[in-house]
Design a protein around this motif. Structure first.
Motif, short mmCIF file in Angstrom:
data_model
loop_
_atom_site.label_atom_id
_atom_site.label_comp_id
_atom_site.label_asym_id
_atom_site.label_seq_id
_atom_site.Cartn_x
_atom_site.Cartn_y
_atom_site.Cartn_z
N TYR A 59 6.77 -3.27 5.47
CA TYR A 59 6.52 -3.59 4.06
C TYR A 59 7.42 -4.69 3.53
CZ TYR A 59 5.65 -2.57 -0.90
OH TYR A 59 5.30 -2.65 -2.22
N ARG A 60 8.63 -4.77 4.06
CA ARG A 60 9.59 -5.75 3.53
C ARG A 60 9.47 -7.12 4.19
NH1 ARG A 60 10.46 -3.37 -1.13
NH2 ARG A 60 11.44 -1.35 -0.97
N GLY A 105 0.75 13.78 -1.11
CA GLY A 105 0.00 12.54 -0.98
C GLY A 105 0.85 11.32 -0.65
N CYS A 106 2.09 11.54 -0.24
CA CYS A 106 2.96 10.42 0.15
C CYS A 106 2.30 9.67 1.32
CB CYS A 106 4.32 10.92 0.61
SG CYS A 106 5.04 12.19 -0.43
N CYS A 154 0.31 6.24 1.14
CA CYS A 154 0.95 4.93 1.15
C CYS A 154 2.04 4.82 2.22
CB CYS A 154 1.56 4.63 -0.21
SG CYS A 154 0.34 4.60 -1.53
N HIS A 155 2.81 5.89 2.40
CA HIS A 155 3.94 5.81 3.34
C HIS A 155 3.53 6.19 4.75
CE1 HIS A 155 7.02 4.83 0.39
NE2 HIS A 155 6.43 5.69 -0.41
N PRO A 215 7.24 1.11 1.96
CA PRO A 215 8.36 1.09 2.91
C PRO A 215 8.31 2.26 3.89
CG PRO A 215 9.14 0.83 0.65
CD PRO A 215 7.69 1.14 0.56
N LEU A 256 9.83 5.22 5.22
CA LEU A 256 10.85 6.10 4.65
C LEU A 256 11.85 6.59 5.70
CD1 LEU A 256 8.70 8.13 2.11
CD2 LEU A 256 10.17 6.15 1.69
N SER A 273 14.65 4.27 5.30
CA SER A 273 15.02 3.93 3.92
C SER A 273 16.34 4.57 3.54
CB SER A 273 13.93 4.42 2.97
OG SER A 273 14.41 4.37 1.65
N TYR A 303 17.21 5.41 0.78
CA TYR A 303 16.95 6.39 -0.28
C TYR A 303 17.01 7.82 0.23
CZ TYR A 303 15.55 2.99 -3.82
OH TYR A 303 15.53 1.99 -4.75
N SER A 346 7.58 -1.45 -9.35
CA SER A 346 7.27 -2.13 -8.09
C SER A 346 6.27 -1.33 -7.25
CB SER A 346 8.56 -2.44 -7.31
OG SER A 346 9.42 -1.34 -7.28
N MET A 367 5.71 2.24 -6.95
CA MET A 367 5.92 3.60 -6.46
C MET A 367 5.65 4.59 -7.60
SD MET A 367 6.98 6.08 -4.48
CE MET A 367 7.53 7.73 -4.88
N PHE A 394 6.28 11.41 -9.19
CA PHE A 394 5.74 12.73 -8.84
C PHE A 394 6.54 13.80 -9.56
CE2 PHE A 394 4.36 9.91 -5.58
CZ PHE A 394 3.15 10.40 -5.12
C1 HEC Z 1 0.33 4.81 -4.18
C2 HEC Z 1 1.28 4.50 -3.14
C3 HEC Z 1 2.50 5.39 -2.98
C4 HEC Z 1 2.56 6.75 -2.90
C5 HEC Z 1 1.40 7.72 -2.97
C6 HEC Z 1 3.93 7.09 -2.69
N1 HEC Z 1 4.70 5.96 -2.65
FE1 HEC Z 1 6.70 5.87 -2.40
N2 HEC Z 1 6.63 3.86 -2.61
C7 HEC Z 1 5.49 3.10 -2.76
C8 HEC Z 1 5.84 1.71 -2.84
C9 HEC Z 1 4.86 0.56 -2.98
C10 HEC Z 1 7.23 1.65 -2.74
C11 HEC Z 1 8.11 0.39 -2.77
C12 HEC Z 1 8.61 0.17 -4.14
C13 HEC Z 1 9.59 -0.98 -4.18
O1 HEC Z 1 9.31 -2.04 -3.60
O2 HEC Z 1 10.64 -0.80 -4.78
C14 HEC Z 1 7.69 3.01 -2.58
C15 HEC Z 1 9.02 3.37 -2.43
C16 HEC Z 1 9.47 4.65 -2.18
C17 HEC Z 1 10.84 5.00 -1.95
C18 HEC Z 1 11.99 4.01 -1.91
C19 HEC Z 1 12.04 3.49 -0.49
C20 HEC Z 1 12.77 2.21 -0.30
O3 HEC Z 1 13.41 2.06 0.77
O4 HEC Z 1 12.71 1.31 -1.15
C21 HEC Z 1 10.86 6.35 -1.68
C22 HEC Z 1 12.07 7.19 -1.35
C23 HEC Z 1 9.51 6.83 -1.79
N3 HEC Z 1 8.70 5.78 -2.11
C24 HEC Z 1 9.14 8.13 -1.56
C25 HEC Z 1 7.84 8.61 -1.75
C26 HEC Z 1 7.48 9.98 -1.60
C27 HEC Z 1 8.40 11.08 -1.17
C28 HEC Z 1 6.15 10.06 -1.92
C29 HEC Z 1 5.30 11.30 -2.03
C30 HEC Z 1 5.82 12.32 -2.90
C31 HEC Z 1 5.70 8.71 -2.22
N4 HEC Z 1 6.76 7.86 -2.10
C32 HEC Z 1 4.41 8.38 -2.54
C33 HEC Z 1 4.20 3.56 -2.84
C34 HEC Z 1 3.85 4.90 -2.83
#
Ligand code: HEC
Length: 709
Positions: A571-572, A623-624, A627-628, A639, A641, A644, A646, A665, A667, A670
């Motif tokens: 992603y990056r 539903g993570c 996208c993830h 990204p 995970l 990450s 985070y 950006s 995300m 939830f």
């Molecule tokens: C609709 C798409 C989508 C869903 C669904 C989603 N994410 Fe994300 N998530 C993203 C995007 C896009 C980013 C990058 C955001 C950014 O560039 O700062 C992100 C970033 C993150 C980050 C920061 C990671 C990093 O290294 O920058 C974490 C932690 C994370 N998500 C956890 C989760 C978790 C846990 C779930 C489920 C509960 C989830 N995400 C669901 C799209 C999604």
């Protein structure tokens, strides 16, 4: 090791709708050129809408760049884009190139030079908030008459002034609370903006398509794709007809049938063709218990452009229960079939058959499989209906049925291309299966969001799955003329040109041009990033350009990420707009090295298989995965995970996941995930991180393996 069985069956509640070995027989296609579709005054030098013309051929009549000189095709300019979904089709009109990325962020460039003219942020992320989870980012935009048109995920339709980027009008297509999302490219036909949406993989909704006046934004008509409650009266005769093919109290389940991607238009016939999606819920035994065709699910429906009135339909999967859709692009052409010129519509829907339909009447002409198919033996040429495999209606049967193509389909939304010059359709083909069944499903306790009443394993590791092809299909003979196996299982959108060329991006970071007749690879460019978006071509001041946007998109990178994760889809990684011309002089900067996929330095990590398993469930059920990625293996939609920082910091993780700190950006927040859920999920992700680099690191089949959200 983490103890979750690889083939764990989980209720399917997925956004799947959303959702191509070397050259085979090199048959010659030197026949007479087929007449073109009615082009409706689209300037051959331009590419103003997703498929270039209302007939959606994704074909450029330009031939300055051809199979003889394509070796001299060079980069003319490039533009760096931020990390976000970029698998979108650009458009060009009046010397300007328009692109959308992320969630409705539009940029206009001087197409010749790449100079940025204006930017427009639709603020979709902020407006959508929690609803941002629903979709996968945008697929494209449209241009007509000095305006750029955009549909947003939160349900707005926006017209911008193409010179300034200022809003000309804005309309709400549906209330924000309804779990629908617009991410398909709007089309402008007959002075009307045609807008569909998705959501029938997520919630109990009733699909519709709406037409707005392109000048004023006034709503002109709405066509429902499935009937509502008969007690409320039918909107039209068509709905009455459709209702006779449903049983039980289907309206309580919404019915589905969202039209989230494809529309075509024949200006001579005055017909707009709507590609309709799957049923909600997937399982027909819950949706329409006594069976029935369930019109207009998984159908192509022709309506009058002026009024939206129903004219004809053709259903590709009667009584759909496999997430079957007819939302794939519909190419219009005139073909000579059995000595007669026929105005046809050609579609390669998810179900694996290539259909040729008479677009005046909806009459079935022919259909043959373009990928491995087990759900039906064939399409009966007398009735135009499938001869189903007896195992396919899974309700009440034990175990799981091996479904080919799987719920992901043999063809997704990335467009095919038809060349009137070769008479061939170039299809991005996915070869993959699902296991599907409803043993043990509790119909009375389906979750309100995503309760599909089915067990499904969308991408099992069966022999022959996870493959992608570029196939050149002869629609008259209904045969493959040549076929190329591609890296990965997310084949890019296609453009054919009059220069005897076929352009397609590849997940391994190349844009490739093939000889349209033979499939021979003639040119390729290292894009430093995956390319799945469809390329376009246009001419300015006598120079022909080819433009494509790099970066892995949503869909291939999310739920089905395991098939592409071995490629550099991070992603990056930088993604860009790339524009080519003969003798171009631009050079890309040195490629950045691939980001390492190795365990994070995490001295406090302690194994806890039970907590890890719980975290895997929370990750899947929240539903993570959408996208993830599957098992947190990112394919570029978000990204990875597992690497990450985070996941090492409870507070940062909480802020990102629960509190929406990264909404701006892309995300989504939830808020409903409990503190215990966060702890478990972090444990799961840290365990996966420590597992990286160990055998089969990128596959890591430890999470719940069914797609869900
Ligand atoms: C609709 C798409 C989508 C869903 C669904 C989603 N994410 Fe994300 N998530 C993203 C995007 C896009 C980013 C990058 C955001 C950014 O560039 O700062 C992100 C970033 C993150 C980050 C920061 C990671 C990093 O290294 O920058 C974490 C932690 C994370 N998500 C956890 C989760 C978790 C846990 C779930 C489920 C509960 C989830 N995400 C669901 C799209 C999604």
């Amino acid at each position: 090791m983490i103890g979750i069985p690889a083939h764990r069956r989980v209720r399917l509640a997925a956004v799947l709708g959303a959702a191509v070995a070397g050259a085979l027989a090199l048959a010659s296609c030197d026949g007479p050129a087929q007449p073109d579709e009615p082009t409706a005054l689209i300037d051959p030098d331009e590419w103003p809408t997703f498929g270039r013309t209302p007939g959606e051929q994704h074909y450029s009549p330009l031939d300055q760049i051809d199979s003889g000189n394509v070796g001299d095709l060079q980069l003319a300019w490039y533009y760096d884009l931020p990390s976000e979904n970029t698998a979108t089709g650009p458009i060009e009109a009046d010397g300007k190139l328009f692109i959308t990325t992320g969630h409705g962020y539009i940029r206009a460039f001087e197409a010749k030079t790449g100079k940025l003219l204006w930017e427009f942020d639709s603020k979709t992320r902020e407006a959508s908030a929690i609803h941002l989870r629903l979709g996968w980012g945008q697929k494209g935009i449209a241009y007509s008459d000095g305006r750029v048109f955009l549909g947003t995920q939160d349900g707005r339709v926006i017209a911008l002034d193409a010179d300034s980027g200022e809003v000309a009008w804005e309309q709400r297509d549906y209330p924000l609370e309804e779990l629908r999302y617009i991410n398909g490219p709007p089309r402008v036909f007959d002075g009307k903006v045609i807008v569909g949406h998705g959501g029938a993989d997520v919630s109990a909704i009733r699909g519709f398509v709406t037409a707005y006046d392109a000048k004023t934004g006034k709503r002109l008509w709405r066509f429902y794709t499935v009937p509502g409650n008969p007690a409320d009266g039918f909107e039209s005769k068509a709905m009455e007809l459709a209702a006779s093919t449903w049983t039980g109290e289907w309206w309580k389940h919404g019915g589905g049938g969202t039209a989230w991607n494809a529309f075509s238009y024949d200006p001579e016939l005055g017909l707009i063709y709507i590609g309709v999606g799957n049923g909600f819920p997937y399982n027909q035994a819950l949706r329409s218990p006594e069976g029935g065709d369930n019109l207009f699910l998984a159908s192509i429906v022709a309506v009058k452009a002026g009024s939206g009135e129903y004219v004809w339909h053709y259903q590709v999967c009667p009584g759909d229960q496999w997430d079957c859709t007819a939302v794939q692009d519909m190419s219009l052409a005139t073909l000579e079939i059995d000595g007669k010129e026929r105005k046809v519509l050609m579609q390669a829907p998810k179900n694996g058959f290539f259909y040729v339909i008479d677009r005046t009447t909806g009459e079935f002409i022919s259909a043959e499989p373009f990928a491995k198919v087990t759900w039906a033996e064939k399409i009966d040429y007398k009735t135009g209906r499938p001869v189903e495999n007896p195992g396919i209606r899974y309700h009440g049967k034990p175990g799981m049925f091996e479904l080919w193509p799987g719920v992901r389909g043999a063809h997704s939304w990335l467009p095919q291309s038809y060349s009137p010059k070769t008479g061939l359709v170039y299809i991005p083909v996915i070869e993959g299966a699902s296991l599907i069944g409803d043993e043990g499903v509790d119909f009375d306790n389906q979750p309100p969001i995503g309760g599909m009443a089915v067990n499904a394993h969308p991408d099992p590791d069966l022999p022959g799955t996870h493959r992608g092809f570029l196939k050149a299909w002869d629609p008259v003979a209904q045969k493959v003329r040549w076929s190329i196996e591609l890296p990965g299982n997310w084949p890019g959108g296609i453009m054919a040109t009059a220069g005897n060329l076929v352009f397609q991006g590849r997940i391994d970071g190349h844009l490739v041009a093939y000889d349209a007749k033979s499939g021979k690879e003639l040119w390729s460019f290292e894009t430093q990033a995956p390319v799945v978006a469809p390329p376009i071509s246009y001419r300015i001041d006598g120079t022909q350009f080819v433009t494509v946007i790099t970066g892995n998109g949503a869909g291939g990178g999310g739920i089905f990420s395991t098939g592409v994760a071995e490629y550099s889809t991070d992603y990056r990684l930088p993604r860009r707009v790339l524009t080519f011309a003969l003798g171009g002089k631009a050079k890309l900067p040195q490629a950045e090295p691939a980001l390492p996929r190795q365990p994070l330095d995490d001295p406090d990590y302690r194994e806890d298989p039970e907590l890890t398993q719980k975290g895997a469930m929370v990750y899947g059920m929240s539903g993570c995965i959408v996208c993830h990625g599957f098992n947190a293996v990112s394919g570029g939609t978000a990204p990875d995970l597992r690497t990450s920082p985070y996941i090492l910091d409870a507070r940062a993780f909480r802020a990102a996941v629960k509190e929406g700190a990264l909404l701006g950006s892309g995300m989504p927040p939830f808020p409903e995930i409990s503190d215990d859920g966060l702890v478990a999920m972090r444990q799961y992700l840290r365990a996966l991180s420590q597992n990286l680099g160990k055998k089969d690191g990128h596959k890591a089949p430890q999470g719940p393996t069914a797609a869900m959200h």
